[in-house]
Design an enzyme around this catalytic site. Structure first.
Site, short mmCIF file in Angstrom:
data_model
loop_
_atom_site.label_atom_id
_atom_site.label_comp_id
_atom_site.label_asym_id
_atom_site.label_seq_id
_atom_site.Cartn_x
_atom_site.Cartn_y
_atom_site.Cartn_z
N ALA A 10 -19.36 -59.45 -28.80
CA ALA A 10 -19.66 -60.07 -29.99
C ALA A 10 -18.66 -60.02 -31.07
CB ALA A 10 -21.17 -59.50 -30.56
N VAL A 89 -15.05 -59.55 -23.80
CA VAL A 89 -14.77 -58.24 -24.41
C VAL A 89 -13.19 -58.32 -24.82
CG1 VAL A 89 -16.69 -57.39 -23.26
CG2 VAL A 89 -14.38 -57.38 -22.07
N ASN A 90 -12.96 -57.03 -25.59
CA ASN A 90 -11.54 -56.95 -25.98
C ASN A 90 -10.65 -56.59 -24.54
OD1 ASN A 90 -13.42 -55.32 -26.60
ND2 ASN A 90 -11.88 -53.63 -27.31
N LEU A 170 -9.22 -71.31 -29.39
CA LEU A 170 -9.28 -71.50 -31.03
C LEU A 170 -8.58 -70.56 -31.77
CD1 LEU A 170 -10.69 -68.63 -32.44
CD2 LEU A 170 -12.95 -69.67 -31.21
N ALA A 230 0.17 -70.61 -22.87
CA ALA A 230 0.08 -71.50 -24.02
C ALA A 230 0.41 -70.62 -25.43
CB ALA A 230 -1.43 -71.99 -24.33
N ASN A 231 -0.19 -69.45 -25.46
CA ASN A 231 0.00 -68.52 -26.46
C ASN A 231 1.72 -68.23 -26.56
OD1 ASN A 231 -2.26 -68.41 -27.59
ND2 ASN A 231 -2.77 -66.43 -27.31
N PHE A 233 4.25 -70.00 -25.59
CA PHE A 233 4.91 -71.21 -26.16
C PHE A 233 4.70 -71.21 -27.72
CE2 PHE A 233 6.37 -74.53 -22.97
CZ PHE A 233 6.48 -73.70 -21.89
N CYS A 283 -3.33 -61.52 -30.49
CA CYS A 283 -2.99 -62.21 -29.28
C CYS A 283 -1.67 -62.45 -29.02
CB CYS A 283 -4.00 -63.47 -29.20
SG CYS A 283 -5.73 -62.66 -29.15
P1 NAD Z 1 -13.08 -58.00 -30.63
O1 NAD Z 1 -12.61 -56.69 -30.37
O2 NAD Z 1 -13.25 -58.86 -31.74
O3 NAD Z 1 -14.51 -58.22 -29.62
C1 NAD Z 1 -14.82 -57.67 -28.41
C2 NAD Z 1 -16.09 -56.93 -28.33
O4 NAD Z 1 -16.46 -56.52 -26.98
C3 NAD Z 1 -16.17 -55.73 -29.12
O5 NAD Z 1 -17.39 -55.84 -30.30
C4 NAD Z 1 -16.79 -54.60 -28.14
O6 NAD Z 1 -17.77 -53.84 -28.73
C5 NAD Z 1 -17.11 -55.52 -27.03
N1 NAD Z 1 -17.08 -54.81 -25.97
C6 NAD Z 1 -16.07 -54.08 -25.25
N2 NAD Z 1 -16.61 -53.51 -24.26
C7 NAD Z 1 -17.94 -53.85 -23.95
C8 NAD Z 1 -18.71 -53.75 -22.87
N3 NAD Z 1 -18.40 -52.73 -21.89
N4 NAD Z 1 -20.04 -54.13 -22.99
C9 NAD Z 1 -20.40 -54.86 -24.13
N5 NAD Z 1 -19.44 -55.30 -25.21
C10 NAD Z 1 -18.11 -54.73 -25.19
O7 NAD Z 1 -12.04 -58.94 -29.77
P2 NAD Z 1 -11.79 -60.65 -29.69
O8 NAD Z 1 -10.87 -61.03 -30.72
O9 NAD Z 1 -13.22 -61.40 -29.65
O10 NAD Z 1 -11.09 -60.97 -28.25
C11 NAD Z 1 -11.91 -61.02 -27.14
C12 NAD Z 1 -11.03 -61.67 -26.00
O11 NAD Z 1 -10.91 -63.02 -26.41
C13 NAD Z 1 -9.60 -61.02 -25.83
O12 NAD Z 1 -9.19 -61.24 -24.55
C14 NAD Z 1 -8.75 -61.94 -26.58
O13 NAD Z 1 -7.34 -62.09 -26.21
C15 NAD Z 1 -9.30 -63.30 -26.28
N6 NAD Z 1 -9.30 -64.33 -27.36
C16 NAD Z 1 -9.15 -63.95 -28.89
C17 NAD Z 1 -8.96 -65.04 -29.72
C18 NAD Z 1 -9.24 -64.44 -31.39
O14 NAD Z 1 -8.96 -65.42 -32.09
N7 NAD Z 1 -9.53 -63.42 -31.57
C19 NAD Z 1 -8.59 -66.43 -29.32
C20 NAD Z 1 -8.52 -66.51 -27.96
C21 NAD Z 1 -8.80 -65.42 -27.01
C1 UGA Z 2 -3.59 -68.18 -31.84
C2 UGA Z 2 -3.44 -69.50 -31.12
O1 UGA Z 2 -3.07 -70.34 -32.21
C3 UGA Z 2 -4.67 -69.97 -30.58
O2 UGA Z 2 -4.68 -70.90 -29.78
C4 UGA Z 2 -5.20 -68.83 -29.64
O3 UGA Z 2 -6.37 -69.19 -29.02
C5 UGA Z 2 -5.17 -67.45 -30.32
O4 UGA Z 2 -3.93 -67.26 -30.83
C6 UGA Z 2 -5.65 -66.51 -29.39
O5 UGA Z 2 -5.28 -66.34 -27.97
O6 UGA Z 2 -6.04 -65.51 -30.05
P1 UGA Z 2 -4.36 -67.17 -34.27
O7 UGA Z 2 -3.55 -65.92 -33.54
O8 UGA Z 2 -5.68 -66.96 -34.69
O9 UGA Z 2 -4.12 -68.30 -32.90
O10 UGA Z 2 -3.25 -68.02 -35.22
P2 UGA Z 2 -2.12 -68.97 -35.29
O11 UGA Z 2 -2.56 -69.81 -36.17
O12 UGA Z 2 -1.68 -69.26 -33.76
O13 UGA Z 2 -1.01 -68.06 -36.00
C7 UGA Z 2 -0.36 -66.94 -35.41
C8 UGA Z 2 0.35 -66.28 -36.33
O14 UGA Z 2 1.63 -67.01 -36.25
C9 UGA Z 2 0.22 -65.83 -37.80
O15 UGA Z 2 0.70 -64.76 -38.29
C10 UGA Z 2 0.72 -67.16 -38.41
O16 UGA Z 2 1.10 -67.00 -39.87
C11 UGA Z 2 2.01 -67.05 -37.59
N1 UGA Z 2 2.60 -68.67 -37.76
C12 UGA Z 2 1.90 -69.94 -37.17
C13 UGA Z 2 3.95 -68.97 -38.17
O17 UGA Z 2 4.47 -67.69 -38.78
N2 UGA Z 2 4.38 -70.13 -38.40
C14 UGA Z 2 3.76 -71.45 -37.84
O18 UGA Z 2 4.49 -72.38 -37.96
C15 UGA Z 2 2.43 -70.92 -37.32
#
Ligand code: NAD
Ligand code: UGA
Length: 459
Positions: A10, A89-90, A170, A230-231, A233, A283
């Site tokens: 969550a 999960v993380n 996102l 994608a990340n 790039f 990420c």
């Molecule tokens: P987060 O740390 O905010 O959330 C992960 C949650 O998983 C935590 O609340 C934790 O308690 C829970 N968890 C861990 N082990 C568990 C278990 N065994 N059972 C139930 N719950 C458990 O992490 P996040 O930012 O949501 O990222 C999660 C994944 O999504 C990562 O792989 C990340 O790379 C990916 N992701 C994140 C973003 C972002 O914007 N944060 C964007 C795209 C992809």
């Molecule tokens: C990024 C990707 O944009 C998402 O598509 C992906 O899902 C996500 O990682 C993930 O896998 O977690 P996020 O990290 O939330 O999203 O934010 P971004 O808007 O990508 O910014 C990342 C970092 O780059 C920030 O520190 C931002 O300030 C910096 N940034 C971004 C720059 O310095 N210059 C830019 O032109 C764009």
């Protein structure tokens, strides 16, 4: 197959993604479960004091929570009630043993797979929402189906688990908008009859609001790798423009002008060309490191070095900011008061994971700076992140934070910063008063007119 959905995890991904899925699929019951009871309590709080800040999130949660969206710690009950199980999960960078500092730490993910296996009473579609190394689905299948995974969704004995990859693209700060209007949704799955059916079941969830041409399906390995690529790039573009920024500072070119003209080429496009303090967030670094590790594992050492360069350039950017500040402040920072305007890794989020402001704060602390941090949404996280540093003050009010300061380093491009009363801030600071705008978002000419010494990135 029932239409209920559960997401295990969550966090930043699980909460907003499932809230939007619930909103757009009012006929489905959506459950979000987590081992962290405090986090679940925050998602359920009466005053909607949710565990993460994301524009528009509260409104969506208000609309669906208690109707078809439920947050709970009852992982067993939820897994038994739902035939589609998302895993969000993380997956942080592993900091011990083999692959330390590079590989993904898959312990939370594996624990989740084992709980699903233990609790499931019937067939399940298990959807990887977390970002994972390529071929993780094979390991997941091996755990779930109790035999070596084939990647083909073939069953072991007993219950059938079909593993799909549905990575999330996102960005924080725009999560709700990105979820409601995604450029694309990616669903990877086994190319077997069972696999195709499972893919269709997940396509159906998104088809409730995403146009069909934006729902892309691939094999599992392509989906897993696409997310990392994608990340990588996007991170590479940020490092590339920051590499040009240093050259601009040395030569009199202006990085914003260079970026504007490069971006006007439709083959390149204008996005992700903003020079700044370097990328932060949970990420980019972890996913590029993961890619480096995968390249190394497969003997692709030159490719590994190439991607490692993206990380090195990013770290260099923060070191460069502090050394430039050092030179501009007469080569001594000891006992000076420096205020960080913004601590979140970008605007519109309270998230501070891997924030460049954290690195800059630590480098300033080494120089015995008296640091004050101000941020409208991230002060709680900043306090936790910098708890090991002495002599750091936290102040939500920018005017109070700036009083008596020698310099302001703007780290996060919060939208209200340009509109602050900079004359009032100048009057309250020690002179000469310096502003280092690492986001190039303030009106530098106006600041100079007031009397500030101004530094920018790439100018
Ligand atoms: P987060 O740390 O905010 O959330 C992960 C949650 O998983 C935590 O609340 C934790 O308690 C829970 N968890 C861990 N082990 C568990 C278990 N065994 N059972 C139930 N719950 C458990 O992490 P996040 O930012 O949501 O990222 C999660 C994944 O999504 C990562 O792989 C990340 O790379 C990916 N992701 C994140 C973003 C972002 O914007 N944060 C964007 C795209 C992809
Ligand atoms: C990024 C990707 O944009 C998402 O598509 C992906 O899902 C996500 O990682 C993930 O896998 O977690 P996020 O990290 O939330 O999203 O934010 P971004 O808007 O990508 O910014 C990342 C970092 O780059 C920030 O520190 C931002 O300030 C910096 N940034 C971004 C720059 O310095 N210059 C830019 O032109 C764009």
């Amino acid at each position: 197959m029932n239409r209920n959905i559960v997401c295990i995890g969550a966090g930043y991904i699980g909460g907003p993604t499932m809230a939007v899925i619930a909103k757009m699929n009012p006929d489905r019951k959506v459950m979000v479960v987590d081992i962290n009871a405090e986090r679940i309590a925050a998602w359920n709080s009466d005053d909607y004091h949710l565990p993460i800040y994301e524009p528009g999130l509260v409104d969506v949660v208000k609309e669906v929570r208690g109707k078809n969206l439920f947050f709970s710690t009852d992982i067993k009950g939820a897994v038994q009630e739902c035939d589609i199980v998302f895993v969000g999960v993380n997956t942080p960078t592993k900091m011990f043993g083999k692959g330390s500092g590079r590989a993904s730490d898959l312990q939370y993910w594996e624990a989740t797979a084992r709980s699903i296996k233990e609790y499931a009473k019937g067939d399940k579609i298990v959807v990887e929402k977390s970002t994972l190394p390529v071929r993780t689905a094979a390991a997941m299948e091996a755990i779930l189906n109790g035999e070596r995974g084939t990647g083909n969704g073939e069953r072991g004995s007993g219950i059938r688990f079909t593993v799909l990859s549905n990575p999330e693209f996102l960005a924080e700060g725009t999560a709700i908008k990105d979820l409601l209007e995604p450029d694309r949704v990616l669903i990877g799955g086994p190319q077997t009859e069972t696999g195709e059916k499972a893919i269709q079941a997940v396509v159906d969830i998104y088809a409730a609001w995403v146009p069909s041409e934006r729902i892309l399906t691939t094999n599992v390995w392509s989906a897993e790798l696409t997310k990392l690529a994608a990340n990588a790039f996007l991170a590479q573009r940020v490092s590339s423009i920051n590499a040009i920024a240093g050259l601009c500072e040395a030569t009199g070119a202006d990085v914003d002008e260079v970026a504007r003209v490069i971006g006007a080429d439709r083959r390149i496009g204008p996005k992700f060309l903003k020079a700044g303090p370097g990328f932060g967030g949970s990420c980019f670094k972890k996913d590029v490191l993961n890619l480096v590790y995968l390249c190394e594992t497969f003997g692709l050492h030159t490719a590994a070095e190439y991607w490692m360069g993206v990380i090195r350039m990013n770290e260099h950017q923060q070191e460069r900011i502090v050394s430039r500040l050092f030179s501009a402040m007469f080569n001594t920072l000891a006992n000076k008061k420096i205020v960080l305007f913004g601590f979140a890794f970008k605007a519109d989020t309270g998230d501070t994971r891997e924030t460049p402001a954290g690195t800059v704060a630590r480098l300033l602390a080494e120089e015995h700076v008296r640091i004050t941090v101000t941020d409208p949404k991230a002060l709680g996280n900043a306090k936790k992140d910098l708890s090991e540093l002495k002599d750091v003050a936290y102040e939500i009010d920018e005017y109070k934070a700036a009083a008596g300061a020698d310099a302001i380093v703007l780290m996060t491009d919060w939208k209200h910063y340009p509109a602050l009363d900079w004359q009032r801030i100048y009057d309250s600071m020690r002179k000469p008063a310096l502003v280092y705008d690492t986001r190039n978002c303030l009106d530098a000419a106006k600041l100079r007119q007031i009397g500030f010494k101004v530094l920018n990135v790439g100018k």
